[in-house]
Design a protein around this motif. Sequence first.
Motif, PDB file in Angstrom:
ATOM      1  N   VAL A   1       1.023  -1.175  -0.049  1.00  0.00           N
ATOM      2  CA  VAL A   1      -0.176   0.101  -0.098  1.00  0.00           C
ATOM      3  C   VAL A   1       0.922   1.066   0.162  1.00  0.00           C
ATOM      4  N   ILE A   2       0.785   2.053  -1.062  1.00  0.00           N
ATOM      5  CA  ILE A   2       1.507   3.205  -1.343  1.00  0.00           C
ATOM      6  C   ILE A   2       0.843   4.555  -0.748  1.00  0.00           C
ATOM      7  N   LYS A   3      -0.449   4.497  -0.995  1.00  0.00           N
ATOM      8  CA  LYS A   3      -1.117   5.620  -0.477  1.00  0.00           C
ATOM      9  C   LYS A   3      -2.608   5.254  -0.144  1.00  0.00           C
ATOM     10  N   ARG A   4      -3.246   5.859   0.850  1.00  0.00           N
ATOM     11  CA  ARG A   4      -4.666   5.659   1.337  1.00  0.00           C
ATOM     12  C   ARG A   4      -5.354   6.932   1.012  1.00  0.00           C
ATOM     13  N   PHE A   5      -6.795   6.935   0.630  1.00  0.00           N
ATOM     14  CA  PHE A   5      -7.439   8.235   0.537  1.00  0.00           C
ATOM     15  C   PHE A   5      -8.778   8.234   1.089  1.00  0.00           C
ATOM     16  N   HIS A   6      -9.421   9.367   1.198  1.00  0.00           N
ATOM     17  CA  HIS A   6     -10.788   9.395   1.560  1.00  0.00           C
ATOM     18  C   HIS A   6     -11.346  10.393   0.446  1.00  0.00           C
ATOM     19  N   VAL A   7     -12.525  10.237  -0.051  1.00  0.00           N
ATOM     20  CA  VAL A   7     -13.175  11.075  -1.039  1.00  0.00           C
ATOM     21  C   VAL A   7     -14.726  11.417  -0.588  1.00  0.00           C
ATOM     22  N   ASP A   8     -14.953  12.581  -0.678  1.00  0.00           N
ATOM     23  CA  ASP A   8     -16.576  13.014  -0.613  1.00  0.00           C
ATOM     24  C   ASP A   8     -16.832  13.442  -2.032  1.00  0.00           C
ATOM     25  N   ILE A   9     -17.919  12.770  -2.562  1.00  0.00           N
ATOM     26  CA  ILE A   9     -18.454  12.981  -3.782  1.00  0.00           C
ATOM     27  C   ILE A   9     -20.002  13.901  -3.740  1.00  0.00           C
ATOM     28  N   ASN A  10     -20.067  14.792  -4.272  1.00  0.00           N
ATOM     29  CA  ASN A  10     -21.295  15.539  -4.446  1.00  0.00           C
ATOM     30  C   ASN A  10     -21.701  15.454  -5.941  1.00  0.00           C
TER      31      ASN A  10
ATOM     32  N   TYR B   1     -24.660  16.090  -9.216  1.00  0.00           N
ATOM     33  CA  TYR B   1     -25.962  16.786  -9.766  1.00  0.00           C
ATOM     34  C   TYR B   1     -25.968  16.568 -11.116  1.00  0.00           C
ATOM     35  N   ARG B   2     -27.331  16.931 -11.679  1.00  0.00           N
ATOM     36  CA  ARG B   2     -27.810  16.728 -12.996  1.00  0.00           C
ATOM     37  C   ARG B   2     -27.560  18.061 -13.801  1.00  0.00           C
ATOM     38  N   GLU B   3     -27.179  17.903 -15.092  1.00  0.00           N
ATOM     39  CA  GLU B   3     -27.305  19.311 -15.935  1.00  0.00           C
ATOM     40  C   GLU B   3     -27.649  18.529 -17.165  1.00  0.00           C
ATOM     41  N   GLY B   4     -29.067  18.417 -17.404  1.00  0.00           N
ATOM     42  CA  GLY B   4     -29.935  18.079 -18.197  1.00  0.00           C
ATOM     43  C   GLY B   4     -29.799  16.493 -18.116  1.00  0.00           C
ATOM     44  N   ASP B   5     -29.050  15.856 -19.385  1.00  0.00           N
ATOM     45  CA  ASP B   5     -28.651  14.555 -19.274  1.00  0.00           C
ATOM     46  C   ASP B   5     -27.481  13.970 -18.661  1.00  0.00           C
ATOM     47  N   ARG B   6     -26.608  15.019 -18.361  1.00  0.00           N
ATOM     48  CA  ARG B   6     -25.292  14.896 -17.937  1.00  0.00           C
ATOM     49  C   ARG B   6     -25.549  14.664 -16.328  1.00  0.00           C
ATOM     50  N   LEU B   7     -24.328  13.632 -15.782  1.00  0.00           N
ATOM     51  CA  LEU B   7     -24.360  13.501 -14.602  1.00  0.00           C
ATOM     52  C   LEU B   7     -22.792  14.149 -13.915  1.00  0.00           C
ATOM     53  N   ILE B   8     -23.037  15.123 -13.114  1.00  0.00           N
ATOM     54  CA  ILE B   8     -21.599  15.721 -12.728  1.00  0.00           C
ATOM     55  C   ILE B   8     -21.037  15.060 -11.499  1.00  0.00           C
ATOM     56  N   LEU B   9     -20.095  14.682 -11.259  1.00  0.00           N
ATOM     57  CA  LEU B   9     -19.515  13.938  -9.929  1.00  0.00           C
ATOM     58  C   LEU B   9     -18.544  14.902  -9.497  1.00  0.00           C
ATOM     59  N   ASP B  10     -18.440  15.718  -8.394  1.00  0.00           N
ATOM     60  CA  ASP B  10     -17.711  16.623  -7.830  1.00  0.00           C
ATOM     61  C   ASP B  10     -16.744  15.748  -6.575  1.00  0.00           C
ATOM     62  N   GLU B  11     -15.600  15.345  -6.890  1.00  0.00           N
ATOM     63  CA  GLU B  11     -14.819  14.445  -6.098  1.00  0.00           C
ATOM     64  C   GLU B  11     -13.873  15.138  -5.313  1.00  0.00           C
ATOM     65  N   ARG B  12     -13.760  15.277  -3.979  1.00  0.00           N
ATOM     66  CA  ARG B  12     -12.812  15.811  -3.213  1.00  0.00           C
ATOM     67  C   ARG B  12     -11.661  14.699  -2.266  1.00  0.00           C
ATOM     68  N   PHE B  13     -10.757  14.759  -2.713  1.00  0.00           N
ATOM     69  CA  PHE B  13      -9.718  13.711  -2.072  1.00  0.00           C
ATOM     70  C   PHE B  13      -9.083  14.278  -1.231  1.00  0.00           C
ATOM     71  N   VAL B  14      -8.654  13.434   0.014  1.00  0.00           N
ATOM     72  CA  VAL B  14      -7.893  13.790   0.982  1.00  0.00           C
ATOM     73  C   VAL B  14      -6.772  12.551   1.227  1.00  0.00           C
ATOM     74  N   TYR B  15      -5.722  12.494   1.072  1.00  0.00           N
ATOM     75  CA  TYR B  15      -4.775  11.530   0.836  1.00  0.00           C
ATOM     76  C   TYR B  15      -4.023  11.304   2.330  1.00  0.00           C
ATOM     77  N   SER B  16      -3.422  10.154   2.483  1.00  0.00           N
ATOM     78  CA  SER B  16      -2.859   9.669   3.906  1.00  0.00           C
ATOM     79  C   SER B  16      -1.718  10.528   4.141  1.00  0.00           C
ATOM     80  N   ASP B  17      -1.137  11.250   3.271  1.00  0.00           N
ATOM     81  CA  ASP B  17       0.006  11.687   3.459  1.00  0.00           C
ATOM     82  C   ASP B  17      -0.434  13.683   3.708  1.00  0.00           C
ATOM     83  N   GLY B  18      -1.838  13.832   3.829  1.00  0.00           N
ATOM     84  CA  GLY B  18      -2.030  15.231   3.887  1.00  0.00           C
ATOM     85  C   GLY B  18      -2.547  15.850   2.830  1.00  0.00           C
ATOM     86  N   THR B  19      -2.110  15.283   1.588  1.00  0.00           N
ATOM     87  CA  THR B  19      -2.269  16.157   0.295  1.00  0.00           C
ATOM     88  C   THR B  19      -3.825  16.096  -0.167  1.00  0.00           C
ATOM     89  N   THR B  20      -4.386  17.069  -0.879  1.00  0.00           N
ATOM     90  CA  THR B  20      -5.804  17.077  -1.282  1.00  0.00           C
ATOM     91  C   THR B  20      -5.600  17.008  -2.958  1.00  0.00           C
TER      92      THR B  20
END
Length: 174
Positions: A54-63, A65-84
């Motif tokens: 295991v080189i890196k672990r992470f957590h992701v918050d995903i919000n 929403y829809r724009e017409g027929d498109r699905l938008i996924l806004d992903e926010r990563f926080v890695y085990s080394d503190g980077t985002t």
Amino acid sequence: MKRLLVLFCCVWLASCGSVKVDDYASEQPKLDLLAFFDRPVQAWGMFQDRSGKVIKRFHVDINSYREGDRLILDERFVYSDGTTQRRVWTLTPDGEDRWLGTADDVIGTAVGELAGNALRWRYELNLPVDDTSYVVTFDDWMYLMDEDTLINRSSMLKFGVELGQVTLFFRRQP
């Protein structure tokens, strides 16, 4: 020349036995991307190198929403080394059981195929490492376990050689 022929034959033989997304067509519950991402999702994951370390672990918050027929996924990563990191996917249906995806660090367009409880994404990603960036290929497999849980396993490749794997567990929030 012989070495090139042997390499070609090995790659060709390996590809003959590969799993197809249609192999999961009868699996339940059926994955519906719009339904799964109709509320906030959290994910937990790790990157392992080809030895399994295991080189890196992470957590992701995903919000999402829809724009017409498109699905938008806004992903926010926080890695085990503190980077985002932030990645915003725009997913567009492309016929029955097929999706196309774009994001700032994705080269070209990701292609997704759906069948039963499974979704397979294939794409190239511009991956920053230290002071340089590498173009790597991802082969993502996602499996819906129940209405709130999705498991993702990805192979990361460079020149057809696996560099490592990413494993993620997605959980829809109440």
